[in-house]
Design a protein around this motif. Structure first.
Motif, PDB file in Angstrom:
ATOM      1  N   VAL A 184       0.942  -1.081   0.105  1.00 20.48           N
ATOM      2  CA  VAL A 184       0.019   0.083   0.121  1.00 20.48           C
ATOM      3  C   VAL A 184       0.857   1.336   0.016  1.00 20.48           C
ATOM      4  N   TRP A 185       1.907   1.301   0.927  1.00 24.03           N
ATOM      5  CA  TRP A 185       2.835   2.488   0.698  1.00 24.03           C
ATOM      6  C   TRP A 185       3.420   2.610  -0.634  1.00 24.03           C
ATOM      7  N   LEU A 186       3.943   1.404  -1.265  1.00 19.17           N
ATOM      8  CA  LEU A 186       4.499   1.666  -2.875  1.00 19.17           C
ATOM      9  C   LEU A 186       3.315   2.186  -3.602  1.00 19.17           C
ATOM     10  N   ALA A 187       2.222   1.825  -3.429  1.00 17.43           N
ATOM     11  CA  ALA A 187       1.246   2.215  -4.304  1.00 17.43           C
ATOM     12  C   ALA A 187       0.886   3.618  -4.114  1.00 17.43           C
ATOM     13  N   SER A 188       0.742   3.869  -2.873  1.00 19.79           N
ATOM     14  CA  SER A 188       0.457   5.382  -2.494  1.00 19.79           C
ATOM     15  C   SER A 188       1.389   6.316  -3.011  1.00 19.79           C
ATOM     16  N   LEU A 189       2.679   5.782  -2.834  1.00 22.28           N
ATOM     17  CA  LEU A 189       3.818   6.779  -3.077  1.00 22.28           C
ATOM     18  C   LEU A 189       3.842   7.108  -4.735  1.00 22.28           C
ATOM     19  N   ALA A 190       3.278   6.029  -5.381  1.00 22.78           N
ATOM     20  CA  ALA A 190       3.006   6.320  -6.846  1.00 22.78           C
ATOM     21  C   ALA A 190       2.370   7.358  -7.265  1.00 22.78           C
ATOM     22  N   LYS A 191       1.363   7.598  -6.260  1.00 23.89           N
ATOM     23  CA  LYS A 191       0.312   8.642  -6.635  1.00 23.89           C
ATOM     24  C   LYS A 191       0.948  10.180  -6.284  1.00 23.89           C
ATOM     25  N   TYR A 192       2.020  10.015  -5.568  1.00 23.35           N
ATOM     26  CA  TYR A 192       2.488  11.437  -5.007  1.00 23.35           C
ATOM     27  C   TYR A 192       3.286  12.193  -6.347  1.00 23.35           C
ATOM     28  N   THR A 193       2.600  13.397  -6.561  1.00 18.10           N
ATOM     29  CA  THR A 193       3.437  14.199  -7.756  1.00 18.10           C
ATOM     30  C   THR A 193       4.280  15.116  -7.398  1.00 18.10           C
ATOM     31  N   SER A 194       4.670  15.139  -6.261  1.00 13.93           N
ATOM     32  CA  SER A 194       5.752  16.049  -5.716  1.00 13.93           C
ATOM     33  C   SER A 194       5.310  17.529  -5.591  1.00 13.93           C
ATOM     34  N   ALA A 195       6.193  18.569  -5.246  1.00 15.44           N
ATOM     35  CA  ALA A 195       5.812  19.757  -4.942  1.00 15.44           C
ATOM     36  C   ALA A 195       5.611  20.426  -6.215  1.00 15.44           C
ATOM     37  N   GLY A 196       6.305  20.007  -7.350  1.00 21.05           N
ATOM     38  CA  GLY A 196       6.182  20.678  -8.489  1.00 21.05           C
ATOM     39  C   GLY A 196       5.454  20.046  -9.625  1.00 21.05           C
ATOM     40  N   GLY A 197       4.676  18.892  -9.125  1.00 21.55           N
ATOM     41  CA  GLY A 197       3.783  18.379 -10.035  1.00 21.55           C
ATOM     42  C   GLY A 197       2.493  18.744 -10.163  1.00 21.55           C
TER      43      GLY A 197
END
Length: 261
Positions: free
Chosen positions: A248-261
C-alpha cells in the motif's frame, strides 16, 4: 549495518532535540507516568466487583495491561510521531527532499521523529509485569519469555503496519490522516483481554483489527498459555500485515506528484 547506523543517528538526534528543554522533558515524562496510572483504574473498578473477568484473574489481566502499556509507548514514542510527520511532508511538498536521498523513503519517514522520554512506558510495563507475577505466585519460564519475545516482534509489526495503512491515505486526501487518531482510539480497547468482547466485536478485534495479537496473545505467551498453533498464526498474520502495508505504501507513493507536479 547501514540502516542500523542510520537508526542510531536518528535516535541520537531525537534525544538531543528532546533534552534541549530539560524541564519540558521531565514534565512530559511525569505526565506520561500519570496517564499510565489511569490505565489501571478501570481494572481496579471491575475486579472490585468480581474475581474473574472472561476467565482472567486480576494478576493475569495485569499482563494484558503491561503489554498495552509497552505498545502504547512504542506507538506514541516511535511510530506515530514519525509517520504523522508524513502528512506535513505531503502537504508542504517537502517529501521531495526525503525521496531524493539514497535510502528507502519508508525507512526515513518511519524513523524521522522519535520521543525518547516515552521509555518510561517500558519501565512501567516491567513494574506491572512484576506485580502481576507476584500476585500469581510465580515467574515466567524460559519458554514463556521466548514466546513473549516472538509475540513482541509480531505485535509491533502489526501495530506499525496499521499506522502505515492509515497514514498512506494522506497521499489521496490529506484530511484522511485523521484515520490514525481513530486507530489510536480503537487501540485503547487493547488494555482488555479479547475474551471480554462478544460477537462481531470480538471477531473484528481478533481478525480485522487484531488487538488480540497486540496484547492478549503476548500476555498468554508470557503466562505460558499460548498454543503453538496460535503463535505461528500470529507471526504469519504479522508478516502478512507488513507485506500489505509495504504494498500500500508503494502504491500510494506512486500517486505522489511532488511539490512541482
Amino acid at each position: 549495518m547501514r540502516y542500523l547506523r542510520l537508526t542510531a543517528l536518528q535516535l541520537r538526534t531525537s534525544l538531543l532535540l528532546a533534552v534541549q528543554y530539560r524541564v519540558d522533558f521531565m514534565l512530559e515524562g511525569f505526565v506520561g507516568v500519570f496517564w499510565l496510572s489511569t490505565a489501571l483504574v478501570p481494572l481496579f473498578a471491575v475486579f472490585q466487583a468480581r474475581q474473574r473477568i472472561a476467565g482472567w484473574t486480576f494478576g493475569e489481566s495485569l499482563m494484558v495491561v503491561g503489554w498495552f502499556t509497552l505498545l502504547d509507548g512504542v506507538l506514541e514514542g516511535a511510530i506515530e510521531p514519525s509517520l504523522l510527520a508524513l502528512v506535513d511532508h505531503i502537504r508542504k511538498g517537502t517529501l521531495d527532499f526525503v525521496l531524493i536521498k539514497p535510502v528507502d523513503a519508508q525507512f526515513l519517514v518511519s524513523t524521522g521523529r522519535l520521543q525518547p522520554w516515552r521509555f518510561v512506558h517500558a519501565v512501567a510495563a516491567a513494574i506491572i509485569f512484576a506485580w502481576g507475577f507476584r500476585l500469581l505466585g510465580h515467574g515466567p519460564s524460559a519458554g514463556a519469555l521466548l514466546a513473549a519475545a516472538v509475540m513482541l516482534v509480531a505485535a509491533v509489526a502489526v501495530l506499525y503496519s496499521f499506522v502505515v495503512l492509515a497514514v498512506s491515505a494522506a497521499f489521496f486526501a490529506v484530511r484522511l490522516d485523521n484515520l490514525t487518531h481513530l486507530f489510536s482510539a480503537v487501540f485503547d480497547a487493547a488494555r482488555w483481554p479479547v475474551g471480554v468482547f462478544r460477537g462481531a466485536v470480538r471477531v473484528v478485534f481478533t481478525f480485522v483489527i487484531p488487538l488480540a495479537v497486540m496484547t492478549t496473545y503476548p500476555a498468554l505467551a508470557l503466562l505460558d498459555a499460548l498454543p503453538a498453533t496460535t503463535l505461528v498464526a500470529a507471526v504469519a498474520g504479522a508478516a502478512a500485515a507488513l507485506a500489505l502495508s509495504r504494498a500500500v505504501w508503494l502504491a500510494s507513493l506512486a500517486k505522489y506528484t511532488s511539490a512541482g507536479g
